[in-house]
Enzyme design. Sequence first.
Site: not given
Length: 135
Positions: A8, A87, A83
């Site tokens: 996250c 990410c 995210c």
Amino acid sequence: MITVVFACVHNAGRSQMAAAFFNALADPAKACAVSAGTQPADHVNPVVVEAMREAGIDVSAAVPQKLTEALAQQASLLVTMGCGDQCPFVPGLKRDDWPVDDPAGQPLERVRGIREDIRQRVHTFVTRERIASTL
């Protein structure tokens, strides 16, 4: 051995809860989980610590860490939790996204609901993949 990275943004809530539940439910001989964040916080959200303590899991000593491409490359699966494009993309790595609310700034009652959502998702995953602990 299956390694799952839960990610996250701040690695202070959702991903910490997911990794803790995963490691509690999965057979350690078959799978393990780590958590990370794209912009890690200094510490785990205290309300998350309390909510997890109520569930019988202590995450008070967990330390948020940065999600790097190197960390992601060690995984069998990357589960992102908010995210998005931050990410890392790792070619060949299986990726799943769980749309889970962010517990940051939420009262304990709301964090309990987020905790239960994550617990159910992790339980479903370890059951489906047949990696649940036999204990």
